[in-house]
Motif scaffolding. Structure first.
Motif, short mmCIF file in Angstrom:
data_model
loop_
_atom_site.label_atom_id
_atom_site.label_comp_id
_atom_site.label_asym_id
_atom_site.label_seq_id
_atom_site.Cartn_x
_atom_site.Cartn_y
_atom_site.Cartn_z
N GLU A 8 17.69 50.52 63.07
CA GLU A 8 16.88 50.04 62.05
C GLU A 8 16.98 51.06 60.66
OE1 GLU A 8 14.27 53.08 64.49
OE2 GLU A 8 15.90 51.50 64.85
N GLN A 9 17.45 51.95 60.73
CA GLN A 9 17.81 52.71 59.37
C GLN A 9 18.90 51.96 58.55
OE1 GLN A 9 14.92 54.81 60.10
NE2 GLN A 9 16.04 55.79 58.33
N TRP A 10 18.33 51.61 57.51
CA TRP A 10 19.17 50.90 56.49
C TRP A 10 19.73 51.72 55.33
CZ3 TRP A 10 19.48 44.96 55.93
CH2 TRP A 10 19.26 44.38 57.28
N GLY A 13 23.23 51.66 53.68
CA GLY A 13 23.85 50.29 53.14
C GLY A 13 23.82 49.23 54.18
N TRP A 14 24.17 48.03 53.93
CA TRP A 14 24.39 46.77 54.55
C TRP A 14 25.42 45.80 53.77
CZ3 TRP A 14 19.98 48.33 52.17
CH2 TRP A 14 19.58 47.48 51.01
N ALA A 36 26.28 46.20 50.11
CA ALA A 36 25.40 47.06 49.30
C ALA A 36 25.34 48.63 49.69
CB ALA A 36 23.87 46.89 49.75
N PRO A 37 25.76 49.39 48.94
CA PRO A 37 26.05 50.77 49.39
C PRO A 37 24.62 51.56 49.54
CG PRO A 37 25.88 50.62 46.77
CD PRO A 37 25.52 49.23 47.28
N ALA A 38 25.08 52.89 50.04
CA ALA A 38 23.62 53.59 50.55
C ALA A 38 23.11 53.80 49.51
CB ALA A 38 24.21 54.97 51.13
N ALA A 39 21.56 53.73 49.66
CA ALA A 39 20.60 54.03 48.92
C ALA A 39 20.26 55.36 48.48
CB ALA A 39 19.06 53.30 49.32
N ILE A 44 15.11 53.59 53.73
CA ILE A 44 15.02 52.24 54.00
C ILE A 44 14.81 51.77 55.49
CG2 ILE A 44 15.49 49.53 53.56
CD1 ILE A 44 17.18 50.99 51.11
N VAL A 45 13.75 51.21 56.00
CA VAL A 45 13.60 51.01 57.51
C VAL A 45 13.46 49.42 57.80
CG1 VAL A 45 12.61 51.16 59.56
CG2 VAL A 45 12.79 53.19 58.07
N PHE A 46 14.36 48.68 58.53
CA PHE A 46 14.11 47.44 58.87
C PHE A 46 13.35 47.29 60.09
CE2 PHE A 46 16.27 43.56 60.94
CZ PHE A 46 15.83 42.51 59.88
#
Length: 104
Positions: A8-10, A13-14, A36-39, A44-46
């Motif tokens: 769930e850890q986004w 990136g994605w 999308a690169p790493a923030a 960020i949690v989905f």
């Protein structure tokens, strides 16, 4: 982000891609729409506790009721610092401040 075991850890990136065969894996020849690169500086949690969100050909999120993302400063686990961006399966968005989940 290497070595992360929580799906769930986004924060890492994605990738958004067309999954032609529906196997939820990017296969050779499948089109990548966006990466999308790493923030930086945020966590960020989905909120479905799953690595994947699928959208059908009508733009509906398949198999998911409501879901969302919780964003907060990195290293700060308090609900007070969090903002949740929640989406219903029909696409309605809501922003909730001071919460760590989109569940009502």
């Amino acid at each position: 982000c290497s070595g992360s075991t929580q799906l769930e850890q986004w924060d890492c990136g994605w990738v958004v891609f067309i999954d032609s065969n529906g196997n939820k894996v990017i296969d050779p020849g499948e089109e990548t729409i966006q990466t999308a690169p790493a923030a930086n500086g945020v966590s960020i949690v989905f909120t479905l506790h799953n690595a994947l969100a699928s959208v059908d050909r009508w733009g509906q999120f398949s198999g998911a009721g409501s879901f969302g993302f919780v964003v907060r400063p990195s290293g700060n686990a308090s609900a007070a610092s969090a903002t949740a961006l929640c989406m219903s399966s029909g696409g309605r968005l809501a922003t909730r401040r001071g919460v760590t989940s989109c569940q009502a």
